[in-house]
Design a protein around this motif. Structure first.
Motif, PDB file in Angstrom:
ATOM      1  N   ASN A 203      35.518  20.367 -32.564  1.00  0.00           N
ATOM      2  CA  ASN A 203      35.918  21.709 -32.156  1.00  0.00           C
ATOM      3  C   ASN A 203      37.429  21.900 -32.148  1.00  0.00           C
ATOM      4  O   ASN A 203      37.945  22.753 -31.439  1.00  0.00           O
ATOM      5  CB  ASN A 203      35.345  22.047 -30.779  1.00  0.00           C
ATOM      6  N   LYS A 204      38.133  21.127 -32.951  1.00  0.00           N
ATOM      7  CA  LYS A 204      39.584  21.297 -33.078  1.00  0.00           C
ATOM      8  C   LYS A 204      39.838  22.147 -34.318  1.00  0.00           C
ATOM      9  O   LYS A 204      39.454  21.777 -35.418  1.00  0.00           O
ATOM     10  CB  LYS A 204      40.294  19.947 -33.195  1.00  0.00           C
ATOM     11  N   PHE A 205      40.460  23.303 -34.126  1.00  0.00           N
ATOM     12  CA  PHE A 205      40.689  24.217 -35.241  1.00  0.00           C
ATOM     13  C   PHE A 205      41.846  25.149 -34.910  1.00  0.00           C
ATOM     14  O   PHE A 205      42.282  25.259 -33.765  1.00  0.00           O
ATOM     15  CB  PHE A 205      39.432  25.033 -35.556  1.00  0.00           C
ATOM     16  N   ILE A 206      42.320  25.811 -35.961  1.00  0.00           N
ATOM     17  CA  ILE A 206      43.321  26.859 -35.819  1.00  0.00           C
ATOM     18  C   ILE A 206      42.669  28.144 -36.333  1.00  0.00           C
ATOM     19  O   ILE A 206      42.236  28.203 -37.487  1.00  0.00           O
ATOM     20  CB  ILE A 206      44.586  26.543 -36.645  1.00  0.00           C
TER      21      ILE A 206
ATOM     22  N   GLY B  32      31.984  34.532 -38.876  1.00  0.00           N
ATOM     23  CA  GLY B  32      32.866  34.999 -39.941  1.00  0.00           C
ATOM     24  C   GLY B  32      34.346  34.897 -39.647  1.00  0.00           C
ATOM     25  O   GLY B  32      35.164  35.474 -40.354  1.00  0.00           O
ATOM     26  N   VAL B  33      34.715  34.164 -38.612  1.00  0.00           N
ATOM     27  CA  VAL B  33      36.127  33.992 -38.275  1.00  0.00           C
ATOM     28  C   VAL B  33      36.722  32.951 -39.228  1.00  0.00           C
ATOM     29  O   VAL B  33      36.152  31.879 -39.424  1.00  0.00           O
ATOM     30  CB  VAL B  33      36.299  33.530 -36.806  1.00  0.00           C
ATOM     31  N   GLN B  34      37.869  33.289 -39.833  1.00  0.00           N
ATOM     32  CA  GLN B  34      38.557  32.354 -40.727  1.00  0.00           C
ATOM     33  C   GLN B  34      39.339  31.346 -39.884  1.00  0.00           C
ATOM     34  O   GLN B  34      40.117  31.731 -39.004  1.00  0.00           O
ATOM     35  CB  GLN B  34      39.512  33.117 -41.655  1.00  0.00           C
ATOM     36  N   MET B  35      39.113  30.041 -40.170  1.00  0.00           N
ATOM     37  CA  MET B  35      39.752  28.990 -39.375  1.00  0.00           C
ATOM     38  C   MET B  35      40.092  27.793 -40.245  1.00  0.00           C
ATOM     39  O   MET B  35      39.501  27.595 -41.307  1.00  0.00           O
ATOM     40  CB  MET B  35      38.803  28.529 -38.261  1.00  0.00           C
ATOM     41  N   ILE B  36      41.043  27.022 -39.769  1.00  0.00           N
ATOM     42  CA  ILE B  36      41.339  25.713 -40.352  1.00  0.00           C
ATOM     43  C   ILE B  36      40.754  24.692 -39.376  1.00  0.00           C
ATOM     44  O   ILE B  36      41.237  24.552 -38.250  1.00  0.00           O
ATOM     45  CB  ILE B  36      42.857  25.483 -40.519  1.00  0.00           C
ATOM     46  N   GLY B  37      39.722  24.012 -39.799  1.00  0.00           N
ATOM     47  CA  GLY B  37      39.055  23.037 -38.937  1.00  0.00           C
ATOM     48  C   GLY B  37      39.604  21.636 -39.172  1.00  0.00           C
ATOM     49  O   GLY B  37      39.060  20.885 -39.966  1.00  0.00           O
TER      50      GLY B  37
END
Length: 164
Positions: free
Chosen positions: A54-57, A80-85
């Motif tokens: 669960n570490k993401f930006i 649908g949230v854009q994230m860097i996981g």
């Protein structure tokens, strides 16, 4: 073409490679289990129950009407949230390091065992120079050509003129 394929498959190094791939896949599963079931919980315990998955930006806004957790990567991604996981990357790097270390230890132990077996058998000399060890005929030809070139180089005229 069928005969060529059969000859290719029957080569020892192709079979060795296939065995290596199968064993590597099984070893990878064991190491992944070790990492996910033992090492990662220990790291989480040492660093305060960190869950790397669960570490993401977050890069985009949360859609209206979303009622899930704001810290759950899987739920946010599904919404649908854009994230860097980057948490998965950390997990994969740790898995890689564990696999690399385990392979290193395995090869180290195998090398030590081989050295001990050779000492017990009295074979401490380099076996690659033994006439009993088969070599690649193409490599033998290349070695002969190299020896001839070195011999000719030693016989070259001192003034640098080329011979015809």
């Amino acid at each position: 073409m069928g005969k060529e394929f059969k000859k290719f498959i029957a080569r020892g190094n192709v079979i060795d490679l296939a065995v290596g791939v199968v064993i590597g896949a099984a070893f990878g599963k064991i190491t992944t289990s070790l990492a996910e079931g033992i090492i990662m919980p220990l790291i989480g315990w040492l660093f305060g129950d960190i869950d790397f998955s669960n570490k993401f930006i977050r890069l985009s806004e949360i859609p209206e009407g979303y009622e899930g957790s704001l810290s759950n990567y899987a739920e946010l991604k599904e919404a649908g949230v854009q994230m860097i996981g980057y948490g998965d990357l950390i997990t994969q790097v740790i898995n890689f390091l564990l696999i690399a270390f385990a392979v290193f230890m395995l090869v180290r132990a195998a090398n030590r065992a081989m050295d001990e077996m050779q000492e017990l058998a009295g074979q401490t000399e380099d076996s690659s120079k033994s006439p009993d060890v088969p070599t690649d005929p193409q490599l033998d030809v290349l070695k002969k050509i190299l020896a001839e070139l070195k011999k000719e180089e030693g016989n070259a005229p001192a003034d640098g003129a080329q011979r015809a």
